[in-house]
Design a protein around this motif. Structure first.
Motif, PDB file in Angstrom:
ATOM      1  N   ASP A  40      -6.727  10.414   8.158  1.00 53.72           N
ATOM      2  CA  ASP A  40      -6.482   9.470   7.070  1.00 53.72           C
ATOM      3  C   ASP A  40      -7.607   9.445   6.045  1.00 53.72           C
ATOM      4  O   ASP A  40      -7.358   9.568   4.850  1.00 53.72           O
ATOM      5  N   VAL A  41      -8.837   9.250   6.506  1.00 53.89           N
ATOM      6  CA  VAL A  41      -9.985   9.166   5.607  1.00 53.89           C
ATOM      7  C   VAL A  41     -11.169   9.842   6.280  1.00 53.89           C
ATOM      8  O   VAL A  41     -11.109  10.204   7.454  1.00 53.89           O
ATOM      9  N   TYR A  68      -4.119   0.428   3.169  1.00 52.52           N
ATOM     10  CA  TYR A  68      -3.792   0.995   1.865  1.00 52.52           C
ATOM     11  C   TYR A  68      -4.937   0.814   0.876  1.00 52.52           C
ATOM     12  O   TYR A  68      -5.150   1.663   0.007  1.00 52.52           O
ATOM     13  N   THR A 105      -7.338   3.662   1.532  1.00 53.81           N
ATOM     14  CA  THR A 105      -6.860   4.958   1.054  1.00 53.81           C
ATOM     15  C   THR A 105      -6.746   4.994  -0.468  1.00 53.81           C
ATOM     16  O   THR A 105      -7.042   6.013  -1.095  1.00 53.81           O
ATOM     17  N   ASP A 156     -11.355  11.388  -3.633  1.00 55.79           N
ATOM     18  CA  ASP A 156     -10.715  12.648  -3.282  1.00 55.79           C
ATOM     19  C   ASP A 156     -11.785  13.742  -3.264  1.00 55.79           C
ATOM     20  O   ASP A 156     -12.329  14.104  -4.300  1.00 55.79           O
ATOM     21  N   GLY A 201      -5.274  15.271  -3.889  1.00 62.22           N
ATOM     22  CA  GLY A 201      -4.330  14.485  -3.116  1.00 62.22           C
ATOM     23  C   GLY A 201      -4.631  14.528  -1.632  1.00 62.22           C
ATOM     24  O   GLY A 201      -5.698  14.962  -1.197  1.00 62.22           O
ATOM     25  N   PHE A 202      -3.676  14.090  -0.845  1.00 61.07           N
ATOM     26  CA  PHE A 202      -3.849  14.057   0.598  1.00 61.07           C
ATOM     27  C   PHE A 202      -3.918  15.471   1.161  1.00 61.07           C
ATOM     28  O   PHE A 202      -3.202  16.365   0.742  1.00 61.07           O
ATOM     29  N   TYR A 245      -7.096  11.078   2.774  1.00 60.25           N
ATOM     30  CA  TYR A 245      -7.086  10.559   1.402  1.00 60.25           C
ATOM     31  C   TYR A 245      -8.470  10.612   0.764  1.00 60.25           C
ATOM     32  O   TYR A 245      -8.614  10.311  -0.412  1.00 60.25           O
TER      33      TYR A 245
END
Length: 556
Positions: A367-368, A420, A423, A428, A433-434, A440
């Motif tokens: 995720d991060v 959220y 993220t 970045d 993007g992801f 993220y």
């Protein structure tokens, strides 16, 4: 043990389907676990949980993952189930009342009759392959003296600065959040860490208050999250966390290499958190393993359903591998990058920390990312040291600290909104993007904490709609969008930009203010929304303000 009525529970289905195998295969797995098993109960006659591919409407993961729903089960049915499995030779080690799962010792010779019991949802062997996620950083340790005194002024470690925590302290220090650290425990006598009450750290097989040298992994994680601003030692991401709101669960063994963790203790800690952690909870798990234990999966889902933010390290394997609990849909998966925002290199010169193979550190459901190496205060066996160590353990603790800052500043936010926010405001740092290597992006504490939706107030000045709003920290400017309903301009379009905190639409005549976030009126109405914008961010949207209007010349 006492049960309680439980609602439907949606949980991630173990990818290896530890329970959905033949009696012979399950018996072989149980032989490896010496007869130790997770047993999930269900209502007799109820539909068994079936695997479905589900995409979360709200929740940490935005991907479709295999999930199943265990139907609601009553307290009476749980009591019947417990009595039933005991008759099949089951010895209950622990009972998790938030999930109706039992950590048990079973008679493998009676496995078939146990699985056939209508009170049993599944039986799976407990797999203990969870490990803490830390590697020593000999090269980076040169940046810190091996004998820095606790009488020195506070030092802000590189990793804390890397996520921008000091810039977030104007808005939040963490007071009001509640944090559970599932790890090797905590060295309660540490002068640079919150003096957690004994009642908050006496849980778990390996103790909560006696984490010691030479492998003080839980103490390190605690320091990254909450080292004090006390004029000595180092400072953590959320130095204002109350000692009364810190909880420690000894699920991992600090006396052994790589800090092996007990799956039952991890499940037990998650079960405790459901009812006992309290509001605005953050759960840090700087541990990982390749096996999806159903008992832990159900515990993570129950803790998430209770409103907690769960964070776990993605793993130090240096390969694109799914690790748990980080890859559960209910958990924020934290990878790690170096200060140059590149992936950490291999480090063959490790001592008591996990070995690291070269390559990116990530999980399939990353995720991060946070900092790989970070300075921390530990008990050196002969005095207090400031040391450098790394791994996704430290990254996860950094993300948990930022989540605590966000929860403290926004105590009414649900846990999915905290995710959220992390993220949305992440930097970045890899492909646009992801992506599976950095998710993220790098968490940014000041934006996560301070960059919030504008709180607009709608008024009418000389028949014109006027919007004013509170200044949003770190916003560079504000974009104003409008739409006119029901049919004239039904989609929001940008109508203005301002660096200030007020906007009057001179092109529209209005008669009355209708309200905020109202349903589309049957009469002609104009609605406005204000977006705060910051460098590299699309923005944070305010509530919608709606006016009644009559239009001669529609602007769209």
């Amino acid at each position: 043990p006492e049960g309680r009525d439980l609602p439907d529970l949606v949980f991630d289905v173990p990818g290896s389907k530890l329970w959905d195998v033949s009696d012979a295969e399950l018996a072989a797995n149980l032989d490896k676990s010496e007869g130790r098993a997770f047993i999930a109960l269900r209502s007799p006659g109820g539909r068994r949980a079936e695997e479905t591919l589900r995409t979360d409407a709200v929740g940490p993961k935005r991907t479709a993952v295999p999930r199943a729903t265990r139907a609601a089960i009553s307290k009476a049915a749980i009591a019947e189930g417990l009595a039933a499995i005991i008759k099949h030779g089951v010895v209950i080690r622990q009972f998790f009342d938030a999930t109706a799962v039992v950590d048990a010792q079973i008679d493998v010779a009676r496995l078939a009759e146990l699985r056939a019991d209508p009170h049993v949802e599944f039986v799976e062997a407990v797999v203990n392959d969870l490990r803490t996620l830390e590697i020593e950083a000999p090269a980076d340790r040169a940046r810190a003296s091996s004998a820095m005194s606790t009488t020195m002024a506070d030092i802000i470690p590189d990793g804390i600065s890397f996520v921008g925590a000091p810039s977030a302290w104007t808005y939040s220090l963490g007071a009001g959040a509640r944090v559970l650290i599932i790890d090797t425990g905590y060295d309660r006598g540490h002068p640079d860490l919150p003096n957690t009450p004994l009642g908050n750290c006496t849980h778990g097989q390996f103790g909560g208050c006696d984490d010691g040298f030479p492998r003080p992994h839980g103490t390190r994680a605690t320091g990254v999250i909450a080292a004090l601003q006390n004029g000595a030692g180092v400072v953590g991401v959320a130095p204002g966390l109350s000692s009364l709101a810190m909880f420690h669960w000894g699920a991992c063994n600090s006396a052994l290499e790589n800090g092996p963790c007990d799956a039952g203790e991890v499940a037990s800690a998650l079960n405790w958190a459901v009812s006992s952690l309290g509001p605005n909870g953050v759960i840090n798990m700087s541990l990982a393993g390749p096996t999806n234990n159903g008992g832990i999966s159900m515990g993570a889902s129950a803790a998430y359903a209770a409103g907690h933010v769960l964070v776990a390290g993605a793993g130090n394997d240096g390969i694109l591998q799914v690790n748990y609990p980080a890859s559960y849909s209910s958990v924020i998966s934290a990878g790690a990058i170096n200060p140059n925002k590149a992936f950490p290199p291999g480090n063959p010169n490790v001592s008591f920390c996990d070995p690291l193979r070269p390559g990116p550190t990530s999980s399939q459901y990353l995720d991060v990312v946070g900092p790989w190496f970070i300075g921390d205060a530990v008990n050196g066996g002969g005095g207090w040291l400031i040391d450098y160590c790394g791994g996704t353990s430290m990254a996860a603790a950094s993300v948990s600290g930022v989540a605590a800052l966000v929860r403290a500043r926004n105590p009414t936010w649900p846990n999915w909104k905290v995710f959220y926010q992390l993220t949305l405001t992440a930097e970045d740092v890899h492909t646009a993007g992801f992506d599976n290597q950095t998710g993220y992006g790098l968490v940014r504490a000041p934006l996560a904490v301070g960059f919030v939706p504008p709180n607009i107030v709608a008024t009418i000045v000389s028949g014109k709609p006027r919007l004013t709003w509170s200044s949003v920290p770190l916003a560079t400017d504000y974009a104003i969008y409008s739409k006119i309903t029901p049919t004239i301009c039904p989609n929001f379009q940008q109508v203005g930009t301002t660096a200030g905190t007020a906007y009057t639409d001179q092109s529209i005549q209005v008669t009355t203010f209708v309200g905020y976030d109202v349903a589309t009126p049957t009469y002609t109405a104009v609605s406005y929304q204000v977006f705060a914008r910051s460098a590299g961010l699309v923005g944070q949207a305010s509530r919608v303000a709606t006016y009644r209007t009559t239009l001669a010349n529609p602007p769209c």
